[in-house]
Design a protein around this motif. Structure first.
Motif, PDB file in Angstrom:
ATOM      1  N   LYS A   1       0.836  -1.196   0.000  1.00 25.37           N
ATOM      2  CA  LYS A   1       0.000   0.000   0.000  1.00 25.37           C
ATOM      3  C   LYS A   1       0.871   1.247   0.000  1.00 25.37           C
ATOM      4  CE  LYS A   1      -3.973  -1.903   2.338  1.00 25.37           C
ATOM      5  NZ  LYS A   1      -4.915  -1.801   3.420  1.00 25.37           N
ATOM      6  N   PHE A   2       0.402   2.296  -0.665  1.00 26.77           N
ATOM      7  CA  PHE A   2       0.975   3.631  -0.517  1.00 26.77           C
ATOM      8  C   PHE A   2      -0.126   4.484   0.094  1.00 26.77           C
ATOM      9  CE2 PHE A   2       3.383   1.958  -4.185  1.00 26.77           C
ATOM     10  CZ  PHE A   2       4.667   2.073  -3.672  1.00 26.77           C
ATOM     11  N   GLY A   3      -0.040   4.752   1.382  1.00 32.34           N
ATOM     12  CA  GLY A   3      -1.153   5.428   2.050  1.00 32.34           C
ATOM     13  C   GLY A   3      -2.369   4.522   2.000  1.00 32.34           C
TER      14      GLY A   3
ATOM     15  N   GLY B   1       1.082  -5.898 -17.956  1.00 26.30           N
ATOM     16  CA  GLY B   1      -0.047  -5.187 -17.368  1.00 26.30           C
ATOM     17  C   GLY B   1      -0.048  -3.746 -17.822  1.00 26.30           C
ATOM     18  N   PRO B   2      -1.223  -3.093 -17.762  1.00 21.84           N
ATOM     19  CA  PRO B   2      -1.307  -1.689 -18.176  1.00 21.84           C
ATOM     20  C   PRO B   2      -0.481  -0.784 -17.257  1.00 21.84           C
ATOM     21  CG  PRO B   2      -3.492  -2.607 -17.639  1.00 21.84           C
ATOM     22  CD  PRO B   2      -2.494  -3.619 -17.264  1.00 21.84           C
ATOM     23  N   ASN B   3      -0.306   0.441 -17.641  1.00 20.43           N
ATOM     24  CA  ASN B   3       0.427   1.411 -16.820  1.00 20.43           C
ATOM     25  C   ASN B   3      -0.185   1.486 -15.434  1.00 20.43           C
ATOM     26  OD1 ASN B   3       0.801   3.596 -19.641  1.00 20.43           O
ATOM     27  ND2 ASN B   3       2.347   2.317 -18.712  1.00 20.43           N
ATOM     28  N   GLY B   4       0.666   1.490 -14.435  1.00 19.89           N
ATOM     29  CA  GLY B   4       0.183   1.630 -13.062  1.00 19.89           C
ATOM     30  C   GLY B   4      -0.401   0.356 -12.480  1.00 19.89           C
ATOM     31  N   ALA B   5      -0.195  -0.774 -13.157  1.00 20.57           N
ATOM     32  CA  ALA B   5      -0.785  -2.028 -12.689  1.00 20.57           C
ATOM     33  C   ALA B   5      -0.099  -2.550 -11.427  1.00 20.57           C
ATOM     34  CB  ALA B   5      -0.703  -3.075 -13.791  1.00 20.57           C
ATOM     35  N   GLY B   6       1.161  -2.165 -11.226  1.00 18.37           N
ATOM     36  CA  GLY B   6       1.890  -2.627 -10.040  1.00 18.37           C
ATOM     37  C   GLY B   6       3.107  -3.478 -10.371  1.00 18.37           C
ATOM     38  N   LYS B   7       3.539  -3.456 -11.625  1.00 17.94           N
ATOM     39  CA  LYS B   7       4.680  -4.285 -12.044  1.00 17.94           C
ATOM     40  C   LYS B   7       5.975  -3.823 -11.380  1.00 17.94           C
ATOM     41  CE  LYS B   7       4.042  -3.191 -16.384  1.00 17.94           C
ATOM     42  NZ  LYS B   7       2.860  -2.296 -16.269  1.00 17.94           N
ATOM     43  N   THR B   8       6.259  -2.530 -11.525  1.00 16.60           N
ATOM     44  CA  THR B   8       7.511  -2.019 -10.969  1.00 16.60           C
ATOM     45  C   THR B   8       7.520  -2.143  -9.441  1.00 16.60           C
ATOM     46  OG1 THR B   8       7.789  -0.511 -12.818  1.00 16.60           O
ATOM     47  CG2 THR B   8       8.990   0.023 -10.806  1.00 16.60           C
ATOM     48  N   THR B   9       6.376  -1.879  -8.831  1.00 19.95           N
ATOM     49  CA  THR B   9       6.293  -2.002  -7.375  1.00 19.95           C
ATOM     50  C   THR B   9       6.628  -3.431  -6.946  1.00 19.95           C
ATOM     51  OG1 THR B   9       4.569  -0.315  -7.409  1.00 19.95           O
ATOM     52  CG2 THR B   9       4.798  -1.586  -5.388  1.00 19.95           C
TER      53      THR B   9
ATOM     54  N   THR C   1       7.150  -5.711 -20.134  1.00 17.36           N
ATOM     55  CA  THR C   1       7.220  -4.990 -21.401  1.00 17.36           C
ATOM     56  C   THR C   1       5.811  -4.573 -21.797  1.00 17.36           C
ATOM     57  OG1 THR C   1       7.925  -5.078 -23.705  1.00 17.36           O
ATOM     58  CG2 THR C   1       6.994  -7.092 -22.794  1.00 17.36           C
ATOM     59  N   HIS C   2       5.722  -3.570 -22.650  1.00 23.57           N
ATOM     60  CA  HIS C   2       4.424  -3.229 -23.225  1.00 23.57           C
ATOM     61  C   HIS C   2       4.343  -3.671 -24.682  1.00 23.57           C
ATOM     62  CE1 HIS C   2       2.906  -1.205 -19.742  1.00 23.57           C
ATOM     63  NE2 HIS C   2       3.966  -0.430 -19.667  1.00 23.57           N
ATOM     64  N   TYR C   3       5.424  -4.313 -25.180  1.00 24.99           N
ATOM     65  CA  TYR C   3       5.392  -4.862 -26.537  1.00 24.99           C
ATOM     66  C   TYR C   3       4.942  -6.311 -26.457  1.00 24.99           C
ATOM     67  CZ  TYR C   3       8.517  -0.872 -27.327  1.00 24.99           C
ATOM     68  OH  TYR C   3       9.072   0.374 -27.380  1.00 24.99           O
TER      69      TYR C   3
ATOM     70  N   ARG D   1      -5.285   9.773  -9.851  1.00 23.36           N
ATOM     71  CA  ARG D   1      -4.039   9.844  -9.146  1.00 23.36           C
ATOM     72  C   ARG D   1      -2.900   9.340 -10.012  1.00 23.36           C
ATOM     73  NH1 ARG D   1      -3.694   7.651  -3.214  1.00 23.36           N
ATOM     74  NH2 ARG D   1      -1.455   7.495  -3.098  1.00 23.36           N
ATOM     75  N   ARG D   2      -3.204   8.299 -10.768  1.00 24.55           N
ATOM     76  CA  ARG D   2      -2.204   7.737 -11.647  1.00 24.55           C
ATOM     77  C   ARG D   2      -1.836   8.735 -12.734  1.00 24.55           C
ATOM     78  NH1 ARG D   2      -4.820   2.705 -13.388  1.00 24.55           N
ATOM     79  NH2 ARG D   2      -5.122   2.186 -11.207  1.00 24.55           N
ATOM     80  N   LEU D   3      -2.862   9.424 -13.243  1.00 23.05           N
ATOM     81  CA  LEU D   3      -2.591  10.380 -14.295  1.00 23.05           C
ATOM     82  C   LEU D   3      -1.743  11.528 -13.770  1.00 23.05           C
ATOM     83  CD1 LEU D   3      -6.069  10.469 -16.039  1.00 23.05           C
ATOM     84  CD2 LEU D   3      -3.968   9.405 -16.859  1.00 23.05           C
ATOM     85  N   TRP D   4      -2.046  11.918 -12.530  1.00 24.47           N
ATOM     86  CA  TRP D   4      -1.279  13.023 -11.956  1.00 24.47           C
ATOM     87  C   TRP D   4       0.182  12.672 -11.795  1.00 24.47           C
ATOM     88  CZ3 TRP D   4      -2.307  17.827 -11.946  1.00 24.47           C
ATOM     89  CH2 TRP D   4      -3.628  18.266 -11.905  1.00 24.47           C
ATOM     90  N   ARG D   5       0.444  11.394 -11.528  1.00 23.68           N
ATOM     91  CA  ARG D   5       1.828  11.001 -11.274  1.00 23.68           C
ATOM     92  C   ARG D   5       2.677  11.010 -12.531  1.00 23.68           C
ATOM     93  NH1 ARG D   5       3.604   9.413  -6.979  1.00 23.68           N
ATOM     94  NH2 ARG D   5       2.137   9.477  -5.258  1.00 23.68           N
ATOM     95  N   ARG D   6       2.033  11.000 -13.659  1.00 19.30           N
ATOM     96  CA  ARG D   6       2.803  10.887 -14.894  1.00 19.30           C
ATOM     97  C   ARG D   6       3.165  12.217 -15.513  1.00 19.30           C
ATOM     98  NH1 ARG D   6       3.545   5.641 -15.433  1.00 19.30           N
ATOM     99  NH2 ARG D   6       2.690   5.328 -13.361  1.00 19.30           N
TER     100      ARG D   6
HETATM  101  N1  LIG Z   1       6.250   5.804  -4.077  1.00 21.28           N
HETATM  102  C1  LIG Z   1       4.963   5.778  -4.412  1.00 21.28           C
HETATM  103  N2  LIG Z   1       4.065   6.519  -3.734  1.00 21.28           N
HETATM  104  C2  LIG Z   1       2.754   6.482  -4.063  1.00 21.28           C
HETATM  105  N3  LIG Z   1       2.237   5.745  -5.052  1.00 21.28           N
HETATM  106  C3  LIG Z   1       3.078   4.985  -5.770  1.00 21.28           C
HETATM  107  C4  LIG Z   1       4.482   4.959  -5.493  1.00 21.28           C
HETATM  108  N4  LIG Z   1       5.067   4.117  -6.368  1.00 21.28           N
HETATM  109  C5  LIG Z   1       4.082   3.642  -7.148  1.00 21.28           C
HETATM  110  N5  LIG Z   1       2.886   4.151  -6.793  1.00 21.28           N
HETATM  111  C6  LIG Z   1       1.585   3.846  -7.421  1.00 21.28           C
HETATM  112  O1  LIG Z   1       1.438   2.455  -7.489  1.00 21.28           O
HETATM  113  C7  LIG Z   1       0.818   2.083  -8.719  1.00 21.28           C
HETATM  114  C8  LIG Z   1       1.649   1.028  -9.405  1.00 21.28           C
HETATM  115  O2  LIG Z   1       2.846   1.620  -9.867  1.00 21.28           O
HETATM  116  P1  LIG Z   1       3.937   0.803 -10.659  1.00 21.28           P
HETATM  117  O3  LIG Z   1       5.084   1.710 -10.876  1.00 21.28           O
HETATM  118  O4  LIG Z   1       4.174  -0.467  -9.959  1.00 21.28           O
HETATM  119  O5  LIG Z   1       3.199   0.524 -12.040  1.00 21.28           O
HETATM  120  P2  LIG Z   1       3.710  -0.271 -13.311  1.00 21.28           P
HETATM  121  O6  LIG Z   1       2.863  -1.471 -13.480  1.00 21.28           O
HETATM  122  O7  LIG Z   1       5.167  -0.474 -13.233  1.00 21.28           O
HETATM  123  O8  LIG Z   1       3.349   0.756 -14.471  1.00 21.28           O
HETATM  124  P3  LIG Z   1       4.150   1.197 -15.796  1.00 21.28           P
HETATM  125  O9  LIG Z   1       3.768   0.237 -16.856  1.00 21.28           O
HETATM  126  O10 LIG Z   1       3.592   2.544 -16.085  1.00 21.28           O
HETATM  127  O11 LIG Z   1       5.586   1.206 -15.460  1.00 21.28           O
HETATM  128  C9  LIG Z   1       0.633   3.361  -9.508  1.00 21.28           C
HETATM  129  O12 LIG Z   1      -0.705   3.776  -9.386  1.00 21.28           O
HETATM  130  C10 LIG Z   1       1.544   4.352  -8.841  1.00 21.28           C
HETATM  131  O13 LIG Z   1       1.007   5.643  -8.898  1.00 21.28           O
END
Ligand SMILES: Nc1ncnc2c1ncn2[C@@H]1O[C@H](COP(=O)(O)OP(=O)(O)OP(=O)(O)O)[C@@H](O)[C@H]1O
Ligand SMILES: [Mg+2]
Lengths: 269, 248
Positions: A18-20, A42-50, A198-200, A264-269
């Motif tokens: 969780k973030f908050g 997964g689509p942008n913001g799906a949680g892959k990087t997290t 990847t997105h490809y 919120r996701r849009l704002w972050r980009r």
């Molecule tokens: N440090 C943070 N603080 C608050 N929210 C965060 C933080 N890091 C990621 N998020 C949120 O967590 C969600 C998942 O982010 P993540 O970077 O894992 O997406 P992703 O699947 O890698 O997307 P992309 O394909 O765009 O790279 C997003 O909505 C993002 O805004």
């Protein structure tokens, strides 16, 4: 998904982050076998990087269990760090050093013996066609050149598990092909486990043994490209990806809370 | 090549390649040296203190090291913002090694800056009392540099971005400098000021440099050494712990 005789390189069980109040990773579970090439889509913001950050000790999970090469990235950080290499989605080079110096720094940090290090550095810089610019400061590189250097650096030491977070983002097709050929050869020759995003879709279909699709922090499907196409009755992986994650799903049937998430996701980009 | 060596080398290369910063960081100490040295010199002499430059130069040297060291430490924030910090954080290297590597590099840079200012102060009239003590003076300069680079690094590892920088500047670096005995001797002061000075680690650094370069000491160099050494160890331990906690 336990397979007989194959040890899991990565296993994840009910992982949350969780973030908050916002849940970025919402109770995912999966397993990657040793020696497998695994795509995490997964689509942008799906949680892959997290997810990748949690697996690579950069972020603490809110809840859940993980194992990387048999080690817990939360409690056995050092052992886990010895097990993997990573190419980050975001920049992580030192702009004030040259390409060669960035490579050297990484090689020493990962304890690669001198001779081998020099050999690999010159081979990899050749592979990504940066040999001629190896003594230029990274600050003077184009976006694509920086990306290629990040990848070359990530491939310098040969870990058990390699994480690649959108490695080929912004690269031309020639370079993408070359890099995937090299990664596949590492996987074959050294049995290196590859976990990539990847997105490809064509890339995922061509390279990955197995695929998991994540959306809004939840895994919505996993299997081989063939299996995914079959269960969604699609002709291509792209089609099944869109069916699984929805063309317009977020606008159509989203609760106010979902909409807030999207904003919120849009704002972050 | 060792891990500490490459980390050290990286800091030195970055320092060498950013000449404007290198020169810019000398500005304030030189201003203090010239403006205060010549401005207060006559009064100080009349009050029976002797040659003010003789008193001021070790203090300004310590100040140079303090500033350069804290700035080097705080560079961790830049590394975080430019993304390079991730590269070191996922590496199979102990956090103590990361802390040591960074700190040794930053401290070396700070000592070089200190030596430059010391050399310039000799051009404007400062005389080292006993050249035999010079290696010991350099040792103490390095110890001061280590302590404050480590402190800067530890503080920076808790911060996300540069927004807190003015806070650090105004509530840590400046008070450390002004209340350390770098500008005035720590004798006959009001109790409150004296107590603050005694709790200020830089006071012991300044005192050690006064002892080594000018031949006068308030606390005695063993006390200076023990205080600076113990604090450096403590800050290293805290810094390594804080590094382990960083999330990106
Ligand atoms: N440090 C943070 N603080 C608050 N929210 C965060 C933080 N890091 C990621 N998020 C949120 O967590 C969600 C998942 O982010 P993540 O970077 O894992 O997406 P992703 O699947 O890698 O997307 P992309 O394909 O765009 O790279 C997003 O909505 C993002 O805004
Ligand atoms: Mg991502």
């Amino acid at each position: 998904m336990k397979r007989a005789g194959q040890k899991a390189a990565i296993s994840v069980e009910s992982l949350f982050r969780k973030f908050g109040n916002f849940t970025a990773v919402d109770g995912i579970s999966f397993e990657v076998s040793s020696g497998e090439i695994f795509a995490f889509l997964g689509p942008n913001g799906a949680g892959k990087t997290t997810t990748i950050k949690m697996l690579t000790t950069l972020l603490h999970p809110t809840r859940g269990k993980m194992m990387v090469n048999g080690f817990d990235p939360v409690h056995e950080k050092d052992a886990a760090r010895h097990s993997f290499g990573i190419v980050f989605q975001d920049p992580s080079l030192d702009d004030e050093l040259t390409a060669q110096e960035n490579m050297e720094f990484h090689g020493v940090l990962y304890g690669i013996p001198n001779v081998l290090r020099r050999e690999r550095i010159s081979y990899l810089l050749d592979l990504v066609e940066l040999s001629e610019r190896k003594n230029s400061l990274v600050r003077t590189f184009s976006g694509g050149m920086k990306r290629r250097l990040e990848i070359a650096r990530g491939l310098l030491h040969h870990p058990k598990i390699l994480f690649l977070d959108e490695p080929t983002l912004g690269l031309d097709p020639q370079t993408r092909n070359k890099i995937w050929e090299y990664v596949k050869s590492l996987n074959k020759k050294e049995g290196m486990t590859i976990f990539f995003t990847t997105h490809y879709m064509d890339e995922a279909e061509k390279v990955a043994d197995r695929i998991a699709i994540i959306d809004n922090g939840k895994i919505v499907a996993q299997g081989t490209a063939g299996e995914l196409k079959k269960t969604t009755k699609s002709k291509s992986l792209e089609e099944s990806f869109l069916k699984l994650t929805g063309h317009h799903i977020r606008e159509e049937n989203s609760s106010p809370k979902d909409r807030m998430r999207l904003d919120r996701r849009l704002w972050r980009r | 090549m060792g891990i500490l060596y490459v980390m050290w080398l990286r800091q030195l290369k970055r320092y060498w390649r950013s000449k404007p910063r290198m020169v810019g960081m000398l500005g304030l100490p030189l201003l203090f040296l010239v403006a205060l040295g010549f401005g207060f010199g006559p009064i100080y002499q009349k009050a029976g203190g002797g040659d003010y430059i003789q008193f001021l130069a070790p203090g300004v040297t310590a100040m140079t090291i303090l500033f350069a060291a804290m700035f080097s430490g705080i560079e961790v924030i830049w590394d975080r913002q430019f993304g390079f910090l991730k590269e070191t954080l996922v590496a199979p290297v102990s956090r103590l090694q990361i802390m040591l590597g960074r700190t040794l590099g930053g401290a070396t840079v700070a000592v070089i800056q200190g030596i430059i200012v010391l050399a310039i102060s000799m051009l404007v009239g400062f005389r080292i009392s006993d050249l035999i003590l010079l290696p010991l003076a350099l040792f103490f300069m390095f110890l001061i540099a280590l302590l404050f680079t480590a402190l800067g690094t530890a503080i920076a590892s808790m911060l996300e971005d540069m927004q807190a920088f003015p806070l650090i500047m105004n509530f840590i670096i400046m008070p450390l400098f002004f209340l350390s005995g770098a500008l005035f001797p720590l004798v006959g002061l009001p109790d409150a000021i004296m107590v603050i000075a005694l709790f200020n680690p830089l006071s012991y650094g300044v005192d050690a440099l006064h002892a080594m370069l000018g031949g006068i000491s308030t606390f005695g160099i063993w006390i200076d050494f023990i205080v600076l050494g113990a604090l450096t160890l403590a800050v290293f331990a805290a810094g390594s712990y804080l590094f382990e906690k960083i999330e990106i």
